[in-house]
Scaffold this motif. Structure first.
Motif, mmCIF file in Angstrom:
data_model
loop_
_atom_site.group_PDB
_atom_site.id
_atom_site.type_symbol
_atom_site.label_atom_id
_atom_site.label_comp_id
_atom_site.label_asym_id
_atom_site.label_seq_id
_atom_site.Cartn_x
_atom_site.Cartn_y
_atom_site.Cartn_z
ATOM 1 N N GLY A 119 0.754 -1.036 0.035
ATOM 2 C CA GLY A 119 0.105 0.007 -0.082
ATOM 3 C C GLY A 119 0.818 1.138 0.032
ATOM 4 N N LYS A 120 1.777 1.282 -0.788
ATOM 5 C CA LYS A 120 2.833 2.383 -1.039
ATOM 6 C C LYS A 120 3.289 2.985 0.005
ATOM 7 N N SER A 121 4.065 2.136 0.944
ATOM 8 C CA SER A 121 4.942 2.353 2.349
ATOM 9 C C SER A 121 6.026 3.244 2.023
ATOM 10 N N LEU A 122 5.752 4.276 2.379
ATOM 11 C CA LEU A 122 6.867 5.705 2.081
ATOM 12 C C LEU A 122 8.315 5.010 2.656
ATOM 13 N N ILE A 123 8.437 4.520 3.697
ATOM 14 C CA ILE A 123 9.660 3.765 4.417
ATOM 15 C C ILE A 123 10.299 3.008 3.476
ATOM 16 N N LEU A 124 9.719 2.150 3.103
ATOM 17 C CA LEU A 124 10.127 1.163 2.017
ATOM 18 C C LEU A 124 10.510 1.634 0.634
ATOM 19 N N THR A 125 9.804 2.758 0.348
ATOM 20 C CA THR A 125 10.055 3.502 -1.134
ATOM 21 C C THR A 125 11.391 4.219 -0.694
ATOM 22 N N ILE A 126 11.686 4.838 0.268
ATOM 23 C CA ILE A 126 12.728 5.613 0.451
ATOM 24 C C ILE A 126 13.909 4.810 0.614
ATOM 25 N N SER A 127 13.987 3.657 1.459
ATOM 26 C CA SER A 127 14.783 2.702 1.707
ATOM 27 C C SER A 127 15.339 1.962 0.358
ATOM 28 N N GLY A 128 14.260 1.663 -0.160
ATOM 29 C CA GLY A 128 14.753 0.898 -1.587
ATOM 30 C C GLY A 128 15.513 2.089 -2.576
ATOM 31 N N ALA A 129 14.801 3.179 -2.612
ATOM 32 C CA ALA A 129 15.679 4.485 -3.387
ATOM 33 C C ALA A 129 16.974 4.454 -3.031
ATOM 34 N N ILE A 130 17.241 4.496 -1.466
ATOM 35 C CA ILE A 130 18.655 4.720 -1.168
ATOM 36 C C ILE A 130 19.430 3.403 -1.353
ATOM 37 N N ILE A 131 18.916 2.452 -1.260
ATOM 38 C CA ILE A 131 19.727 1.271 -1.792
ATOM 39 C C ILE A 131 20.060 1.265 -3.167
ATOM 40 N N VAL A 132 19.186 1.551 -4.157
ATOM 41 C CA VAL A 132 19.636 1.727 -5.609
ATOM 42 C C VAL A 132 20.583 2.824 -5.592
ATOM 43 N N ILE A 133 20.454 3.842 -4.953
ATOM 44 C CA ILE A 133 21.636 4.857 -5.146
ATOM 45 C C ILE A 133 22.957 4.342 -4.690
ATOM 46 N N PHE A 134 22.791 3.458 -3.574
ATOM 47 C CA PHE A 134 24.140 2.808 -2.983
ATOM 48 C C PHE A 134 24.597 2.052 -4.036
ATOM 49 N N GLY A 135 23.911 1.263 -4.439
ATOM 50 C CA GLY A 135 24.280 0.347 -5.701
ATOM 51 C C GLY A 135 24.962 0.962 -6.916
ATOM 52 N N LEU A 136 24.537 2.173 -7.222
ATOM 53 C CA LEU A 136 24.852 2.989 -8.378
ATOM 54 C C LEU A 136 26.277 3.478 -8.040
ATOM 55 N N MET A 137 26.334 3.842 -6.827
ATOM 56 C CA MET A 137 27.673 4.409 -6.307
ATOM 57 C C MET A 137 28.898 3.405 -6.085
ATOM 58 N N ILE A 138 28.526 2.332 -5.908
ATOM 59 C CA ILE A 138 29.335 1.121 -5.781
ATOM 60 C C ILE A 138 29.968 0.863 -7.329
ATOM 61 N N ILE A 139 28.940 0.865 -8.293
ATOM 62 C CA ILE A 139 29.404 0.725 -9.635
ATOM 63 C C ILE A 139 30.186 1.740 -10.141
ATOM 64 N N PHE A 140 29.727 2.976 -9.993
ATOM 65 C CA PHE A 140 30.109 4.078 -10.836
ATOM 66 C C PHE A 140 31.300 4.948 -9.925
ATOM 67 N N ASN A 141 31.668 4.573 -8.758
ATOM 68 C CA ASN A 141 32.441 5.121 -8.266
ATOM 69 C C ASN A 141 33.554 4.128 -7.540
ATOM 70 N N ALA A 142 34.520 3.975 -8.154
ATOM 71 C CA ALA A 142 35.436 2.616 -7.944
ATOM 72 C C ALA A 142 35.927 2.903 -6.503
ATOM 73 N N PHE A 143 36.339 3.961 -6.031
ATOM 74 C CA PHE A 143 37.072 4.151 -4.809
ATOM 75 C C PHE A 143 35.746 3.762 -3.663
ATOM 76 N N PHE A 144 34.723 4.339 -3.816
ATOM 77 C CA PHE A 144 33.515 4.116 -2.717
ATOM 78 C C PHE A 144 33.404 2.684 -3.005
ATOM 79 N N GLY A 145 33.098 2.143 -4.113
ATOM 80 C CA GLY A 145 32.622 0.469 -4.353
ATOM 81 C C GLY A 145 33.732 -0.350 -3.853
ATOM 82 N N SER A 146 34.941 -0.019 -3.907
ATOM 83 C CA SER A 146 36.291 -0.811 -3.457
ATOM 84 C C SER A 146 35.920 -0.801 -1.639
ATOM 85 N N MET A 147 36.053 0.448 -1.155
ATOM 86 C CA MET A 147 36.115 0.603 0.283
ATOM 87 C C MET A 147 34.867 -0.126 0.787
ATOM 88 N N THR A 148 33.787 0.016 -0.142
ATOM 89 C CA THR A 148 32.453 -0.652 0.474
ATOM 90 C C THR A 148 32.659 -2.286 0.653
#
Length: 174
Positions: A119-148
């Motif tokens: 039913g459109k949980s705002l917390i899950l939507t925001i959490s999912g979006a943050i995790i997607v951004i985190f994944g993109l940062m791991i892929i496109f920022n080599a230093f961030f991805g490596s350190m992660t």
């Protein structure tokens, strides 16, 4: 009165030693992230190489397998890929970083889809979006991805080591 001791409990020191080694490796990984990242890339190639050996062994030993040609092909591909990754550690590290980044992106989209189902949980939507951004940062920022990757693995090793030490002492007490 039974004086026999469970054989597993007599080897408590193995868990203690393994735990100490895990903890020491985790400390080394945090203290020396570049070296440990190179080692991680080599290890990734080694695991793929060993998987290829296993695949070939399976294909050669199981003569009743209907897909032997496929298993031989996969085994050869794994052997070649493993050798290439062990020889070119930077490629192994980049591939590993991309795999982990994609995994996080998929997990993020999964949370967003659960959000819609609930039913459109705002917390899950925001959490999912943050995790997607985190994944993109791991892929496109080599230093961030490596350190992660180094940080996650070091923390996992530390936790594993701590529980192995605890288990070793618990087994010794019995």
């Amino acid at each position: 009165m039974d004086l026999s001791v469970d054989r597993r409990l007599r080897h408590w020191w193995v868990f203690l030693l393994r735990g100490i080694l895990f903890i020491l490796v985790s400390i080394w990984m945090i203290a020396s992230p570049l070296t440990s990242f190179v080692a991680l890339g080599f290890f990734f190639g080694l695991v793929i190489f060993i998987a290829g050996l296993g695949e070939l062994l399976h294909a050669v030993r199981d003569k009743t397998e209907t897909n032997r040609g496929w298993h031989i092909f996969l085994g050869v591909v794994d052997l070649i890929l493993g050798l290439v990754l062990m020889g070119h550690v930077a490629a192994g590290v980049a591939i590993l970083r991309i795999i982990v980044g994609i995994w996080f992106i998929l997990r993020g989209f999964s949370l967003i889809s659960f959000s819609r189902a609930l039913g459109k949980s705002l917390i899950l939507t925001i959490s999912g979006a943050i995790i997607v951004i985190f994944g993109l940062m791991i892929i496109f920022n080599a230093f961030f991805g490596s350190m992660t990757l180094i940080t996650f693995i070091a923390v996992a090793f530390f936790i594993t080591g701590t529980f192995n030490v605890w288990l070793g002492f618990r087994m010794k007490a019995h």
